[in-house]
Every structure is written in C-alpha cells, then in structure tokens.
Design an enzyme around this catalytic site. Structure first.
Site, PDB file in Angstrom:
ATOM      1  CB  ILE A 116      85.879 -48.965 -58.082  1.00  0.00           C
ATOM      2  CG1 ILE A 116      85.833 -49.871 -56.859  1.00  0.00           C
ATOM      3  CG2 ILE A 116      86.550 -49.680 -59.259  1.00  0.00           C
ATOM      4  CD1 ILE A 116      84.785 -50.982 -56.991  1.00  0.00           C
ATOM      5  CG  ASP A 138      78.773 -49.136 -52.683  1.00  0.00           C
ATOM      6  OD1 ASP A 138      79.565 -49.398 -51.768  1.00  0.00           O
ATOM      7  OD2 ASP A 138      78.319 -47.992 -52.873  1.00  0.00           O
ATOM      8  CB  VAL A 198      80.659 -52.348 -57.959  1.00  0.00           C
ATOM      9  CG1 VAL A 198      79.712 -51.207 -58.265  1.00  0.00           C
ATOM     10  CG2 VAL A 198      81.223 -52.218 -56.547  1.00  0.00           C
ATOM     11  NE  ARG A 242      75.112 -57.803 -50.890  1.00  0.00           N
ATOM     12  CZ  ARG A 242      75.889 -58.606 -50.185  1.00  0.00           C
ATOM     13  NH1 ARG A 242      75.445 -59.186 -49.107  1.00  0.00           N
ATOM     14  NH2 ARG A 242      77.117 -58.839 -50.578  1.00  0.00           N
ATOM     15  CB  THR A 243      70.534 -50.352 -53.194  1.00  0.00           C
ATOM     16  OG1 THR A 243      71.362 -49.830 -52.174  1.00  0.00           O
ATOM     17  CG2 THR A 243      69.150 -49.789 -53.112  1.00  0.00           C
ATOM     18  CG  ASP A 278      75.467 -54.330 -61.343  1.00  0.00           C
ATOM     19  OD1 ASP A 278      76.041 -53.656 -62.229  1.00  0.00           O
ATOM     20  OD2 ASP A 278      74.571 -53.856 -60.626  1.00  0.00           O
TER      21      ASP A 278
HETATM   22  P1  G4P Z   1      74.707 -51.163 -55.258  1.00  0.00           P
HETATM   23  O1  G4P Z   1      75.201 -51.315 -56.681  1.00  0.00           O
HETATM   24  O2  G4P Z   1      75.281 -52.137 -54.317  1.00  0.00           O
HETATM   25  O3  G4P Z   1      73.245 -50.965 -55.144  1.00  0.00           O
HETATM   26  O4  G4P Z   1      75.343 -49.866 -54.811  1.00  0.00           O
HETATM   27  P2  G4P Z   1      74.738 -48.462 -54.557  1.00  0.00           P
HETATM   28  O5  G4P Z   1      73.275 -48.454 -54.667  1.00  0.00           O
HETATM   29  O6  G4P Z   1      75.335 -48.007 -53.295  1.00  0.00           O
HETATM   30  O7  G4P Z   1      75.423 -47.747 -55.770  1.00  0.00           O
HETATM   31  C1  G4P Z   1      74.874 -46.680 -56.425  1.00  0.00           C
HETATM   32  C2  G4P Z   1      75.575 -46.496 -57.747  1.00  0.00           C
HETATM   33  O8  G4P Z   1      76.931 -46.198 -57.514  1.00  0.00           O
HETATM   34  C3  G4P Z   1      75.570 -47.722 -58.657  1.00  0.00           C
HETATM   35  O9  G4P Z   1      75.481 -47.254 -59.981  1.00  0.00           O
HETATM   36  C4  G4P Z   1      76.947 -48.317 -58.442  1.00  0.00           C
HETATM   37  O10 G4P Z   1      77.394 -49.028 -59.579  1.00  0.00           O
HETATM   38  C5  G4P Z   1      77.778 -47.081 -58.241  1.00  0.00           C
HETATM   39  N1  G4P Z   1      78.983 -47.334 -57.464  1.00  0.00           N
HETATM   40  C6  G4P Z   1      79.060 -47.784 -56.194  1.00  0.00           C
HETATM   41  N2  G4P Z   1      80.332 -47.843 -55.804  1.00  0.00           N
HETATM   42  C7  G4P Z   1      81.088 -47.448 -56.868  1.00  0.00           C
HETATM   43  C8  G4P Z   1      82.502 -47.282 -57.066  1.00  0.00           C
HETATM   44  O11 G4P Z   1      83.324 -47.523 -56.195  1.00  0.00           O
HETATM   45  N3  G4P Z   1      82.896 -46.831 -58.288  1.00  0.00           N
HETATM   46  C9  G4P Z   1      82.012 -46.545 -59.289  1.00  0.00           C
HETATM   47  N4  G4P Z   1      82.517 -46.115 -60.441  1.00  0.00           N
HETATM   48  N5  G4P Z   1      80.664 -46.680 -59.138  1.00  0.00           N
HETATM   49  C10 G4P Z   1      80.223 -47.124 -57.922  1.00  0.00           C
HETATM   50  P3  G4P Z   1      74.104 -47.354 -60.785  1.00  0.00           P
HETATM   51  O12 G4P Z   1      73.132 -46.438 -60.159  1.00  0.00           O
HETATM   52  O13 G4P Z   1      73.725 -48.792 -60.855  1.00  0.00           O
HETATM   53  O14 G4P Z   1      74.464 -46.791 -62.190  1.00  0.00           O
HETATM   54  P4  G4P Z   1      74.914 -47.502 -63.551  1.00  0.00           P
HETATM   55  O15 G4P Z   1      76.282 -47.005 -63.803  1.00  0.00           O
HETATM   56  O16 G4P Z   1      74.892 -48.984 -63.375  1.00  0.00           O
HETATM   57  O17 G4P Z   1      73.938 -47.051 -64.554  1.00  0.00           O
HETATM   58 MG    MG Z   2      74.486 -50.279 -61.949  1.00  0.00          MG
END
Ligand code: G4P
Ligand code: MG
Length: 169
Positions: A154, A99, A97, A101-102, A95
């Site tokens: 980010i 963040d 990031v 860790r969910t 993956d």
């Molecule tokens: P996790 O990835 O550790 O679970 O983090 P969390 O649930 O807190 O993050 C929710 C969404 O926010 C995730 O996208 C994650 O990639 C995105 N995210 C977290 N921090 C950042 C950041 O600093 N910058 C950006 N650009 N995105 C961040 P997602 O729901 O997995 O969506 P997808 O884009 O993978 O489809």
């Molecule tokens: Mg994602």
C-alpha cells in the site's frame, strides 16, 4: 507487483464509513488510542466522527538505542503515563494497516498488561487478507477493519514525496 495507492480522500472516506459501523456496533469509546506513527493520522480523522481524546503509544522495531539492531518483536518506545487511569473505560486502538499482525498483538497484549480493567477494541483502516503471524487477544472486545484488501503493498498519501503527483500514472 500490484500495489494500492490510497489518497487522503480514500482514507478519510473509509474512516467515515468505519465510524458508522463502530457506532452501530454499540461500542462507545471513551478514548481513541493511536499507534504511532502509522495510526496517528487515522486516529485524528476518526476524531472527526468519534469526538474523544486521543492517546498515543509508539513502538520501535529496533532493540538498541542507535536504532540499528532489528528486533524480532517490537519494543515499547513510548507508552501511556502510569497515572492515566483507564479503569472501566473503553478505548479504541487505531492503526493504519494490519499486515502480519505483529504490531497489534504486541500493543494489545501490553495494553492489557498495563490496564487490566480497561475494555479495548481495535480498528485498522486496511486489513490485509493473509496468514497472520500474530494473534489478537481473546478478550479484545471488537476488531473493526475499514477495508479488507489483498496482500499488496500500500502506498499511503502521507508517504508521498510529491503529493501533487500521488496516485497519478
Ligand atoms: P503489522 O502492522 O501487522 O505488525 O505489520 P508488520 O509488522 O508486518 O509491518 C511492519 C511495518 O510495515 C509497519 O510499520 C507497517 O505499518 C508497515 N507496513 C506493512 N504493510 C504495509 C504496506 O502495505 N504499506 C505501507 N506503507 N506500510 C506497510 P511500523 O513499523 O509500525 O512503522 P510506522 O510507520 O507505524 O512507524
Ligand atoms: Mg505502525
């Protein structure tokens, strides 16, 4: 608030050095597994250095079909085919990031449920150093991080509406 801008080259270089660390660890994946959508481009870059087939899973943060009811925990939107036999195989889950860790907790727990005979390791390009809500399964073989960074937002190059201006002041 402080932010990071990671260009395509930053990300590619981080993955190159990470691939070296993964190889040095002795973990030799049979498959790469991208968590969509954020893990897709990192997984493809990783394949340049660790040339194995890419599998994909995708989660939704919405619990209904219209995509409007936010869900406490993610739900599986697309998963592995049940006839994808990964018994005895090693899989590197990727993956962009880590963040809160969910995503990793949910994805890895479900992968162990559906594939108990598989060895999983995880790689994220960026790991935010912060208190995490989720936990990694104890049986996770390795957890590789490209860069451990502050808990700032980010901006990823692939999210740029105007790529030619990306990262420029
Ligand atoms: P996790 O990835 O550790 O679970 O983090 P969390 O649930 O807190 O993050 C929710 C969404 O926010 C995730 O996208 C994650 O990639 C995105 N995210 C977290 N921090 C950042 C950041 O600093 N910058 C950006 N650009 N995105 C961040 P997602 O729901 O997995 O969506 P997808 O884009 O993978 O489809
Ligand atoms: Mg994602």
């Amino acid at each position: 608030m402080e932010q990071y801008n990671f260009t395509y080259n930053d990300i590619h270089n981080t993955i190159r050095t990470s691939a070296e660390k993964i190889k040095a660890s002795g973990f030799e994946p049979d498959y790469l597994l991208a968590i969509g959508g954020g893990g897709l481009i990192p997984a493809r870059i990783m394949r340049t250095y660790i040339n194995k087939p890419i599998l994909i899973v995708s989660l939704s943060r919405y619990s209904d079909e219209t995509g409007t009811a936010p869900s406490e925990t993610p739900v599986k939107l697309q998963w592995l085919e049940t006839d994808t036999n990964l018994d005895g195989k090693k899989v590197l889950v990727i993956d962009e990031v880590d963040d809160e860790r969910t995503t990793l907790q949910f994805t890895l727990n479900h992968l162990y449920d559906t594939h108990p005979e598989t060895e999983f390791a995880a790689f994220v390009v960026h790991n935010k150093l912060k208190e995490k809500k989720g936990t990694l399964p104890e049986r996770l073989s390795h957890f590789f991080t490209g860069e451990d960074i502050h808990d700032y937002w980010i901006n990823y190059a692939w999210d740029a509406e105007n790529i030619d201006q990306f990262g420029k002041k």
